[in-house]
Design an enzyme around this catalytic site. Structure first.
Site, PDB file in Angstrom:
ATOM      1  N   GLU A   1      37.741  36.287  43.466  1.00 56.27           N
ATOM      2  CA  GLU A   1      38.749  37.013  44.257  1.00 56.27           C
ATOM      3  C   GLU A   1      38.153  38.254  44.917  1.00 56.27           C
ATOM      4  OE1 GLU A   1      41.342  39.812  42.709  1.00 56.27           O
ATOM      5  OE2 GLU A   1      40.811  39.529  40.619  1.00 56.27           O
TER       6      GLU A   1
ATOM      7  N   LYS B   1      45.371  42.823  31.896  1.00 53.19           N
ATOM      8  CA  LYS B   1      45.072  44.244  31.683  1.00 53.19           C
ATOM      9  C   LYS B   1      46.051  44.827  30.668  1.00 53.19           C
ATOM     10  CE  LYS B   1      45.158  44.526  36.125  1.00 53.19           C
ATOM     11  NZ  LYS B   1      44.701  43.251  36.656  1.00 53.19           N
TER      12      LYS B   1
END
Ligand code: PSU
Ligand code: MN
Length: 302
Positions: free
Chosen positions: A24, A157
């Site tokens: 990405e 995360k």
């Protein structure tokens, strides 16, 4: 004219069944600071090439989704101030002939469209803390519900609501597989405290699960949760201290929507004096390496 352009190298690899891994660009443009972001983008590609895998870094350049970037393209995602592009932003950028760095969602969508089956990132987006009021849940999750691609990530995360994210992935029927672990990782930290239903111990086993998924007509993706080795993780105490300050700062600054993740990541790098950045790079390298093994196993059995 096609609505996207695959680089000649990536197109040849896909056509001849060589292993390919998608990468990405939001992590490069919004997740890592300059100039380390450019070095990281090059290094991720190099890790793949060293294992005999073709890298396909994905971004939107001047309105056109690009599957596989050349040196100039990598330079642009690292050094231009690009829009953060999720799936829904792609058609607008196309119409305006503007550029964008693709999130996990947009990268997964475009990679799958191009025929790529394996994708490496740092951490998947997920349900944000406080989502019960803000409704802030990354489109990474809903996209994986309808996109057959295997994403290797170090969990989500730890700024996110991890148990809520796992619940949503269950609802969306996206398999979450611990890679050589039964515990979901927490990005900078090896462990989150949340146990997974399933663990697989080899790239070959992941490839077999992907094959079964295809044969059973599932249209979903798969999350391969790959923890950072414990000796390389961020110190958990320091992690907790910095995250607490980061949430306060985000609240004070009034950041909302798609600015939240880049704000938190940037703030955390500053407040940790770069320590979180080194860990972020390590876990991403680790994911790219495992994705390479899975892509090779997939090329063998598909
Ligand atoms: N993981 C990283 N760095 C990042 C991101 C993930 O190590 O910058 C990015 C990914 O592109 C992911 C996005 O798709 O954060 C999620 O953003 P949001 O929470 O706004 O959906
Ligand atoms: Mn969001």
């Amino acid at each position: 004219m096609s609505s996207f352009i695959t680089s000649p190298e990536v197109a040849e690899a896909i056509a001849t069944g060589k292993p390919v891994v998608a990468l990405e660009s939001t992590i490069i443009s919004h997740g890592l600071p300059r100039p380390r972001n450019f070095e990281a983008a090059k290094e991720f590609e190099q890790i793949l090439r060293a294992k005999g895998v073709i890298p396909a870094t994905i971004a939107i350049l001047d309105g056109v989704p690009r599957i596989g970037l050349d040196e100039d393209g990598i330079n642009r995602i690292a050094n231009e101030d690009l829009a953060k592009a999720s799936v829904r932003d792609i058609p607008i950028l196309a119409a305006r002939k503007e550029s964008g760095a693709t999130t996990v969602a947009a990268t997964a969508h475009l990679a799958s469209l191009a025929g790529i089956r394996v994708f490496a990132t740092g951490g998947l987006g997920g349900v944000h803390r406080g989502a019960i009021e803000t409704f802030d849940e990354s489109a990474d999750l809903s996209t994986l519900a309808v996109t057959p691609i295997t994403v290797v990530s170090a969990g989500v995360k730890s700024v996110l609501d991890i148990p809520a994210t796992l619940e949503r992935l269950e609802t969306l029927s996206v398999p979450v597989i611990g890679y050589k672990t039964n515990e979901f990782p927490a990005f900078w930290l090896t462990r989150s405290g949340y146990t997974l239903d399933w663990s697989l111990d080899s790239a070959e086993a992941v490839a077999r699960a992907m094959k079964a998924q295809d044969e059973l007509g599932h249209g979903q993706g798969m999350v391969v949760a790959n923890p950072i080795p414990v000796e390389k993780q961020w110190d958990p105490k320091e992690h907790d201290r910095v995250l607490a300050i980061a949430f306060e700062a985000a609240k004070k600054a009034g950041v909302t929507g798609k600015a939240v993740t880049p704000f938190l990541l940037g703030f955390i790098v500053e407040e940790s004096k770069g320590r979180s950045l080194e860990v972020n790079l390590d876990l991403a390298r680790n994911n790219v390496s495992v994705a390479a093994d899975i892509a090779k196993a997939w090329a063998e059995i598909k």
